[in-house]
Design a protein around this motif. Sequence first.
Motif, PDB file in Angstrom:
ATOM      1  N   MET A   1       0.842  -1.169   0.000  1.00  0.00           N
ATOM      2  CA  MET A   1       0.000   0.000   0.000  1.00  0.00           C
ATOM      3  C   MET A   1       0.894   1.241   0.000  1.00  0.00           C
ATOM      4  O   MET A   1       1.882   1.296   0.728  1.00  0.00           O
ATOM      5  CB  MET A   1      -0.909  -0.029   1.235  1.00  0.00           C
ATOM      6  CG  MET A   1      -1.929   1.075   1.253  1.00  0.00           C
ATOM      7  SD  MET A   1      -3.040   1.062   2.692  1.00  0.00           S
ATOM      8  CE  MET A   1      -3.950  -0.433   2.437  1.00  0.00           C
ATOM      9  N   ARG A   2       0.538   2.218  -0.795  1.00  0.00           N
ATOM     10  CA  ARG A   2       1.299   3.470  -0.849  1.00  0.00           C
ATOM     11  C   ARG A   2       1.244   4.175   0.500  1.00  0.00           C
ATOM     12  O   ARG A   2       0.313   4.000   1.269  1.00  0.00           O
ATOM     13  CB  ARG A   2       0.694   4.394  -1.913  1.00  0.00           C
ATOM     14  CG  ARG A   2       0.868   3.928  -3.321  1.00  0.00           C
ATOM     15  CD  ARG A   2       0.351   4.946  -4.345  1.00  0.00           C
ATOM     16  NE  ARG A   2      -0.456   6.004  -3.787  1.00  0.00           N
ATOM     17  CZ  ARG A   2      -1.688   6.320  -4.218  1.00  0.00           C
ATOM     18  NH1 ARG A   2      -2.243   5.666  -5.202  1.00  0.00           N
ATOM     19  NH2 ARG A   2      -2.355   7.306  -3.666  1.00  0.00           N
ATOM     20  N   ALA A   3       2.255   4.978   0.754  1.00  0.00           N
ATOM     21  CA  ALA A   3       2.358   5.666   2.046  1.00  0.00           C
ATOM     22  C   ALA A   3       1.157   6.572   2.298  1.00  0.00           C
ATOM     23  O   ALA A   3       0.616   6.598   3.417  1.00  0.00           O
ATOM     24  CB  ALA A   3       3.653   6.475   2.109  1.00  0.00           C
ATOM     25  N   ASP A   4       0.704   7.318   1.274  1.00  0.00           N
ATOM     26  CA  ASP A   4      -0.438   8.215   1.475  1.00  0.00           C
ATOM     27  C   ASP A   4      -1.726   7.424   1.697  1.00  0.00           C
ATOM     28  O   ASP A   4      -2.580   7.809   2.495  1.00  0.00           O
ATOM     29  CB  ASP A   4      -0.596   9.212   0.329  1.00  0.00           C
ATOM     30  CG  ASP A   4      -0.818   8.549  -1.019  1.00  0.00           C
ATOM     31  OD1 ASP A   4      -0.368   7.407  -1.219  1.00  0.00           O
ATOM     32  OD2 ASP A   4      -1.452   9.184  -1.884  1.00  0.00           O
ATOM     33  N   ALA A   5      -1.862   6.295   1.027  1.00  0.00           N
ATOM     34  CA  ALA A   5      -3.045   5.446   1.217  1.00  0.00           C
ATOM     35  C   ALA A   5      -3.044   4.852   2.624  1.00  0.00           C
ATOM     36  O   ALA A   5      -4.083   4.799   3.290  1.00  0.00           O
ATOM     37  CB  ALA A   5      -3.094   4.344   0.165  1.00  0.00           C
ATOM     38  N   GLU A   6      -1.878   4.424   3.097  1.00  0.00           N
ATOM     39  CA  GLU A   6      -1.768   3.882   4.453  1.00  0.00           C
ATOM     40  C   GLU A   6      -2.068   4.959   5.489  1.00  0.00           C
ATOM     41  O   GLU A   6      -2.739   4.706   6.496  1.00  0.00           O
ATOM     42  CB  GLU A   6      -0.376   3.285   4.686  1.00  0.00           C
ATOM     43  CG  GLU A   6      -0.191   2.662   6.045  1.00  0.00           C
ATOM     44  CD  GLU A   6      -1.183   1.544   6.349  1.00  0.00           C
ATOM     45  OE1 GLU A   6      -1.665   1.497   7.506  1.00  0.00           O
ATOM     46  OE2 GLU A   6      -1.505   0.751   5.442  1.00  0.00           O
ATOM     47  N   LYS A   7      -1.602   6.177   5.227  1.00  0.00           N
ATOM     48  CA  LYS A   7      -1.869   7.291   6.136  1.00  0.00           C
ATOM     49  C   LYS A   7      -3.376   7.567   6.195  1.00  0.00           C
ATOM     50  O   LYS A   7      -3.932   7.765   7.274  1.00  0.00           O
ATOM     51  CB  LYS A   7      -1.118   8.536   5.674  1.00  0.00           C
ATOM     52  CG  LYS A   7      -1.335   9.739   6.555  1.00  0.00           C
ATOM     53  CD  LYS A   7      -0.604  10.953   6.046  1.00  0.00           C
ATOM     54  CE  LYS A   7      -0.969  12.151   6.872  1.00  0.00           C
ATOM     55  NZ  LYS A   7      -0.705  13.403   6.213  1.00  0.00           N
ATOM     56  N   ASN A   8      -4.039   7.577   5.023  1.00  0.00           N
ATOM     57  CA  ASN A   8      -5.481   7.797   4.990  1.00  0.00           C
ATOM     58  C   ASN A   8      -6.222   6.701   5.763  1.00  0.00           C
ATOM     59  O   ASN A   8      -7.142   6.975   6.524  1.00  0.00           O
ATOM     60  CB  ASN A   8      -6.008   7.835   3.548  1.00  0.00           C
ATOM     61  CG  ASN A   8      -5.702   9.141   2.863  1.00  0.00           C
ATOM     62  OD1 ASN A   8      -5.400  10.151   3.498  1.00  0.00           O
ATOM     63  ND2 ASN A   8      -5.770   9.140   1.545  1.00  0.00           N
ATOM     64  N   THR A  42     -12.841   7.977  -0.805  1.00  0.00           N
ATOM     65  CA  THR A  42     -11.586   7.464  -0.235  1.00  0.00           C
ATOM     66  C   THR A  42     -11.892   6.494   0.898  1.00  0.00           C
ATOM     67  O   THR A  42     -11.294   5.417   0.988  1.00  0.00           O
ATOM     68  CB  THR A  42     -10.704   8.625   0.273  1.00  0.00           C
ATOM     69  OG1 THR A  42     -10.375   9.452  -0.842  1.00  0.00           O
ATOM     70  CG2 THR A  42      -9.440   8.120   0.923  1.00  0.00           C
ATOM     71  N   HIS A  46     -11.124   2.144   0.998  1.00  0.00           N
ATOM     72  CA  HIS A  46     -10.472   1.378   2.063  1.00  0.00           C
ATOM     73  C   HIS A  46     -11.446   0.416   2.747  1.00  0.00           C
ATOM     74  O   HIS A  46     -11.068  -0.696   3.111  1.00  0.00           O
ATOM     75  CB  HIS A  46      -9.871   2.316   3.118  1.00  0.00           C
ATOM     76  CG  HIS A  46      -8.692   3.079   2.641  1.00  0.00           C
ATOM     77  ND1 HIS A  46      -7.446   2.513   2.531  1.00  0.00           N
ATOM     78  CD2 HIS A  46      -8.567   4.363   2.229  1.00  0.00           C
ATOM     79  CE1 HIS A  46      -6.593   3.424   2.073  1.00  0.00           C
ATOM     80  NE2 HIS A  46      -7.253   4.554   1.884  1.00  0.00           N
TER      81      HIS A  46
END
Length: 192
Positions: A1-8, A42, A46
């Motif tokens: 998972m991309r860092a921004d996606a994980e942060k979200n 978004t 998820h």
Amino acid sequence: MRADAEKNRSQILTVARDVVAEHGVDASMRDIARRAGVGLATLLRHFPTREALFEALLCTHLDALTQRAAELERSTSADEALLSWFRKLVEFTQSSRGVVAMMAAAHTNPDSALYASCAAVHSAGARLLLRAQGEGTARVDMNGDDLFALITALGWAADQPSFAPRADHLVHLITSAILTSRSGDDGKKGMT
């Protein structure tokens, strides 16, 4: 998972935990997305359903409770371990309105995404109970199913406005009935 996606995803779960504590499992998905600072799309990427979001929240908590049981099993007396774990699980059920029904339904349904976490919590409680029974500090006429049922019953009672003010007293009554070495105010220690 991309860092921004994980942060979200992490932000959504953090906010959802707070919103569920305030509004229970009927919390608005739109409100969760808005408070998390993400769009509804978004959030739905998820967690495509309300159930998926709550399952992720619950699994995190249940897995932590299972880990806590293992720590207590190694670090404290059998009765203290059972009492401490029991209180933590009841506190969790009290902190998220509506969670008890989800746990009770999932714990016998292998198709539920919560099944593995509920089964692990159930097993952890049963181990703690067996250890206390082995040391003679817990009644021997109950098993892990009984313990889980008592916890869900207390969680349900705490969800009811008429019983919520008596939640600490009810926990004391139940733990005093489970632990044979407890009397008086011992069962109240640590409850807030």
